[in-house]
Enzyme design. Structure first.
Site, mmCIF file in Angstrom:
data_model
loop_
_atom_site.group_PDB
_atom_site.id
_atom_site.type_symbol
_atom_site.label_atom_id
_atom_site.label_comp_id
_atom_site.label_asym_id
_atom_site.label_seq_id
_atom_site.Cartn_x
_atom_site.Cartn_y
_atom_site.Cartn_z
ATOM 1 N N LYS A 107 0.718 -1.217 -0.060
ATOM 2 C CA LYS A 107 -0.124 -0.104 0.117
ATOM 3 C C LYS A 107 0.742 1.428 -0.126
ATOM 4 C CE LYS A 107 -4.088 -1.994 1.676
ATOM 5 N NZ LYS A 107 -4.092 -3.424 1.585
HETATM 6 C C1 LIG Z 1 -4.347 -4.526 1.116
HETATM 7 C C2 LIG Z 1 -3.695 -5.708 1.100
HETATM 8 C C3 LIG Z 1 -4.069 -6.790 -0.264
HETATM 9 C C4 LIG Z 1 -5.363 -6.566 -0.923
HETATM 10 O O1 LIG Z 1 -5.145 -5.533 -1.740
HETATM 11 P P1 LIG Z 1 -6.602 -5.029 -2.597
HETATM 12 O O2 LIG Z 1 -5.963 -4.035 -3.372
HETATM 13 O O3 LIG Z 1 -7.445 -4.844 -1.464
HETATM 14 O O4 LIG Z 1 -6.952 -6.224 -3.387
HETATM 15 C C5 LIG Z 1 -3.106 -7.882 -0.255
HETATM 16 N N1 LIG Z 1 -1.995 -8.062 0.676
HETATM 17 C C6 LIG Z 1 -1.601 -6.923 1.672
HETATM 18 C C7 LIG Z 1 -0.312 -7.255 2.318
HETATM 19 C C8 LIG Z 1 -2.390 -6.000 1.704
HETATM 20 O O5 LIG Z 1 -1.962 -5.040 2.645
#
Ligand SMILES: *Cc1c(COP(=O)(O)O)cnc(C)c1O
Length: 454
Positions: A107
């Site tokens: 993120k």
């Molecule tokens: C948020 C997240 C996901 C999922 O991503 P999306 O964009 O919500 O599909 C997968 N792995 C981790 C470690 C995350 O923080």
């Protein structure tokens, strides 16, 4: 480039307007009016930052190029490697490491850019914003690291007191910047979310204190995530291109879908879920129906309703905004959408999907470690499991978090703890700063009011 809503009620926005709006005012999600084509040969040799700049340019035409370049430089200098998202090859699979940002999860790739963009746009318009959000862990820390110390922005993040992981708590609460307010609610994550929702629904309060959100439906977040699909393609030598994506809210994998529509020769995207399998059921059976959320060792994928899914529906139904609106209204009312076999055929041109049980996830961490010596986190493991199930060669698996964020799950899988990066060790010596509040909308409102008026 102009932007519009998937539900047809908002149109002709500039990029900056789309960015500031977040959720479209008609309840839909914001999409570009056209999908630009990428010139692969021109992009091929670029480093991460230049590649990001060139891709952003295709979608942003209301920020002077010099400023945009600076925003990109600043955002991706916060990563611990010049490559930003390096690709490594292990045991016949490529691992696209997306965890080199300040909070060790993917993120950061979007939220570092978002934080700088917020500061730039708000200063330019001589205005400010107070970001309010709830987190079960990961999003909160990435948002805090994106916005900490930024001018014209404060950030208030609610988390369930004592119910986030140790590393996540450290990451969120040891930040010293004055514009960061951690609120620990005596309750669950759902309570935190309910409070935030109630506050946003008080439109007078929202207006008065200029509250905003940084949730995963912001178009700028999707945009930032398109870049590493291109980056990975240019650094691998594969005959047929498959990406395996651990999926929760469909944001990350939707960015892959955009990359495909821009001309990246992706054969199919492999959608990996844990036992929260609404998207797995959609891709395989045309059944998008809400169930109960179950807790897993890959908590960032523990969702039932995928907030970015509507963007894909918009393209699946050939940009027909009234069809999207009807579907979303129906889903809101019934919690169920069923898709016909001809629609499903088209879904299967773009996606295939596999679901990883808790046992599958742990076994994948273990076997991958035994075969390669490389430790993957439980989210990444869902993707690696899906890649194995697909039987395709040379799949590029998105590694969405560093294993050190989930030491207990790793210990259970392989009998030892993952190595802790120095940056996380350093947090242990820092003082934690947070305010504990009751599970009460009124208390949180009072807190925000007090902070902003004194
Ligand atoms: C948020 C997240 C996901 C999922 O991503 P999306 O964009 O919500 O599909 C997968 N792995 C981790 C470690 C995350 O923080």
């Amino acid at each position: 480039m102009r932007y519009r809503s998937t539900r047809g009620g908002v149109r002709d926005l500039s990029f900056t307007e789309a960015f500031l709006m977040g959720l479209a005012t008609d309840g839909g999600l914001i999409v570009p009016e056209k999908i630009p084509k990428a010139d692969l040969s021109a992009l091929k040799k670029l480093d991460y930052k230049d590649l990001a700049f060139e891709i952003f340019k295709l979608f942003i035409d209301d920020i002077p190029l010099d400023d945009l370049k600076e925003l990109v430089q600043k955002s991706y200098s916060a990563f611990d490697t010049e490559e930003v998202t390096p690709v490594v090859k292990k045991d016949g699979v490529y691992i696209l490491e997306l965890f080199h940002g300040p909070t060790f999860a993917f993120k950061d790739v979007a939220l570092q850019f978002l934080g700088n963009l917020f500061e730039y746009v708000l200063k330019d318009r001589n205005t400010y914003i107070n970001v309010l959000g709830a987190t079960s862990g990961d999003t909160g820390s990435a948002a805090i690291y994106g916005l900490k110390g930024k001018e014209n922005v404060n950030i208030f993040i609610l988390h369930p007191h004592g119910k986030v992981s140790r590393v996540q708590e450290l990451q969120m609460t040891t930040v010293e910047d004055k514009n960061v307010y951690n609120i620990a609610i005596k309750g669950t994550f759902d309570d935190c979310q309910a409070i935030v929702k109630a506050i946003f629904n008080d439109l007078d309060f929202k207006e008065k204190y200029r509250l905003g959100a940084v949730n995963s439906i912001n178009w700028a977040r999707v945009l930032a995530q398109i870049v590493y699909y291109f980056y990975a393609y240019f650094r691998t030598d594969v005959e047929e291109l498959y990406f395996s994506v651990p999926t929760g809210n469909f944001g990350d994998i939707f960015a892959g879908y955009m990359a495909k529509r821009m001309g990246l020769p992706i054969k199919r995207l492999i959608l990996a879920t844990n036992s929260n399998d609404i998207l797995y059921r959609f891709v395989n059976f045309g059944d998008y129906s809400k169930g109960e959320v179950v807790k897993t060792i890959s908590p960032s994928m523990d969702i039932q309703v995928a907030s970015n899914f509507e963007r894909y529906l918009y393209y699946l139904f050939d940009e027909d905004t009234s069809a999207v609106k009807d579907l979303m209204d129906k889903f809101l009312e019934t919690g169920v959408l069923k898709f016909s076999s001809d629609v499903l055929e088209r879904v299967k041109d773009d996606f295939e999907s596999y679901r990883s049980s808790e046992d599958d996830t742990k076994k994948t961490i273990k076997s991958f470690y035994e075969e390669t010596g490389y430790v993957i986190d439980p989210h990444t493991a869902c993707g690696v499991y899906a890649a194995k199930m697909s039987n395709h060669e040379d799949v590029i698996c998105l590694a969405t978090a560093h294993p050190a964020k989930f030491p207990e799950a790793i210990f259970e899988a392989i009998g030892r703890y993952p190595e802790t990066p120095q940056a996380i060790k350093d947090l242990e010596r820092k003082e934690k700063r947070f305010t504990v509040l009751d599970n009460s909308v009124g208390e949180v409102k009072n807190f925000i009011e007090k902070v902003l008026t004194t």
